[in-house]
Design a protein around this motif. Structure first.
Motif, PDB file in Angstrom:
ATOM      1  N   ARG A  68       0.832  -1.215   0.000  1.00 27.61           N
ATOM      2  CA  ARG A  68       0.000   0.000   0.000  1.00 27.61           C
ATOM      3  C   ARG A  68       0.862   1.260   0.000  1.00 27.61           C
ATOM      4  N   MET A  69       1.937   1.247   0.776  1.00 27.87           N
ATOM      5  CA  MET A  69       2.839   2.398   0.819  1.00 27.87           C
ATOM      6  C   MET A  69       3.510   2.587  -0.540  1.00 27.87           C
ATOM      7  N   ALA A  70       3.906   1.505  -1.193  1.00 30.40           N
ATOM      8  CA  ALA A  70       4.515   1.600  -2.519  1.00 30.40           C
ATOM      9  C   ALA A  70       3.515   2.152  -3.535  1.00 30.40           C
ATOM     10  N   GLU A  71       2.253   1.708  -3.447  1.00 30.71           N
ATOM     11  CA  GLU A  71       1.216   2.220  -4.351  1.00 30.71           C
ATOM     12  C   GLU A  71       0.991   3.710  -4.132  1.00 30.71           C
ATOM     13  N   TYR A  72       0.945   4.122  -2.862  1.00 24.89           N
ATOM     14  CA  TYR A  72       0.757   5.542  -2.550  1.00 24.89           C
ATOM     15  C   TYR A  72       1.932   6.356  -3.087  1.00 24.89           C
ATOM     16  N   ALA A  73       3.162   5.862  -2.885  1.00 22.89           N
ATOM     17  CA  ALA A  73       4.350   6.572  -3.360  1.00 22.89           C
ATOM     18  C   ALA A  73       4.330   6.702  -4.882  1.00 22.89           C
ATOM     19  N   LYS A  74       3.954   5.638  -5.572  1.00 24.39           N
ATOM     20  CA  LYS A  74       3.882   5.668  -7.042  1.00 24.39           C
ATOM     21  C   LYS A  74       2.821   6.664  -7.509  1.00 24.39           C
ATOM     22  N   ASP A  75       1.653   6.652  -6.853  1.00 22.45           N
ATOM     23  CA  ASP A  75       0.587   7.585  -7.188  1.00 22.45           C
ATOM     24  C   ASP A  75       1.040   9.031  -6.956  1.00 22.45           C
ATOM     25  N   LEU A  76       1.688   9.277  -5.833  1.00 20.45           N
ATOM     26  CA  LEU A  76       2.174  10.619  -5.525  1.00 20.45           C
ATOM     27  C   LEU A  76       3.206  11.065  -6.554  1.00 20.45           C
ATOM     28  N   GLU A  77       4.122  10.173  -6.896  1.00 23.91           N
ATOM     29  CA  GLU A  77       5.140  10.476  -7.895  1.00 23.91           C
ATOM     30  C   GLU A  77       4.502  10.806  -9.244  1.00 23.91           C
ATOM     31  N   ASP A  78       3.509  10.023  -9.646  1.00 24.93           N
ATOM     32  CA  ASP A  78       2.814  10.273 -10.915  1.00 24.93           C
ATOM     33  C   ASP A  78       2.088  11.615 -10.904  1.00 24.93           C
ATOM     34  N   ARG A  79       1.423  11.934  -9.787  1.00 27.03           N
ATOM     35  CA  ARG A  79       0.723  13.230  -9.682  1.00 27.03           C
ATOM     36  C   ARG A  79       1.703  14.388  -9.788  1.00 27.03           C
ATOM     37  N   LEU A  80       2.863  14.241  -9.169  1.00 29.87           N
ATOM     38  CA  LEU A  80       3.868  15.310  -9.228  1.00 29.87           C
ATOM     39  C   LEU A  80       4.441  15.465 -10.625  1.00 29.87           C
ATOM     40  N   LYS A  81       4.617  14.363 -11.354  1.00 30.39           N
ATOM     41  CA  LYS A  81       5.129  14.429 -12.729  1.00 30.39           C
ATOM     42  C   LYS A  81       4.121  15.100 -13.648  1.00 30.39           C
ATOM     43  N   ARG A  82       2.826  14.787 -13.449  1.00 30.87           N
ATOM     44  CA  ARG A  82       1.785  15.414 -14.287  1.00 30.87           C
ATOM     45  C   ARG A  82       1.686  16.908 -13.997  1.00 30.87           C
ATOM     46  N   GLY A  83       1.866  17.290 -12.734  1.00 28.52           N
ATOM     47  CA  GLY A  83       1.725  18.687 -12.353  1.00 28.52           C
ATOM     48  C   GLY A  83       2.948  19.524 -12.663  1.00 28.52           C
ATOM     49  N   ALA A  84       4.057  18.884 -13.011  1.00 20.89           N
ATOM     50  CA  ALA A  84       5.315  19.631 -13.236  1.00 20.89           C
ATOM     51  C   ALA A  84       5.346  20.344 -14.561  1.00 20.89           C
TER      52      ALA A  84
END
Length: 155
Positions: free
Chosen positions: A139-155
């Motif tokens: 679950r922590m890995a999924e959250y980290a991946k989701d957060l990373e993806d959101r940050l890449k889209r917002g950059a």
């Protein structure tokens, strides 16, 4: 009982911390999973003392939990205290900059039973510790991946 995990995220510390403290977004995610959430305390932004009352189902029964942000040290640490029935949980989330574009997020959850029924619950959790730790890490890995993806889209 204590459970720990950590994940590295390809994003700067300040952006990771900002996403992790976007409580409006987190509340929406939790509500999508069928958990009722009501915010209490705190002002317009994150601060020590802010909290949430939640209602959810666990093992087929409705449960309530009161969550309080007890320590808030941006952009390094957040500590939550959760009370649910006779169970107290302390969740510590640490953010460490590994480089300018990489952040390590560490999470530690300590469960402390306060009643006999909570002791029985924690004992059953200890018996399933390996499975619980594995699910926690996933679950922590999924959250980290989701957060990373959101940050890449917002950059």
């Amino acid at each position: 009982m204590e459970i720990t995990t950590r994940e590295d995220i390809e994003a700067p510390l300040d952006r990771v911390f900002a996403e992790a403290t976007d409580f409006d977004h987190l509340e929406r995610q939790v509500m999508r999973r069928g958990i009722e959430v009501r915010r209490s305390g705190g002002g317009s932004g994150p601060a020590e003392g802010m909290g949430w009352q939640t209602v959810f189902r666990f093992r087929g029964k409705p449960r309530e939990a009161d969550i309080t942000l007890t320590e808030y040290d941006p952009p390094h640490t957040m500590v939550y205290r959760t009370l649910s029935g006779g169970l107290e949980a302390l969740t510590r989330i640490d953010f460490v900059a590994l480089s300018r574009s990489r952040t390590r997020v560490g999470m530690k959850v300590e469960l402390a039973p306060k009643t006999l029924s909570a002791r029985l619950l924690v004992q059953s959790l200890k018996l399933a510790r390996g499975n619980i730790e594995k699910r926690f890490k996933v679950r922590m890995a999924e959250y980290a991946k989701d957060l990373e993806d959101r940050l890449k889209r917002g950059a």
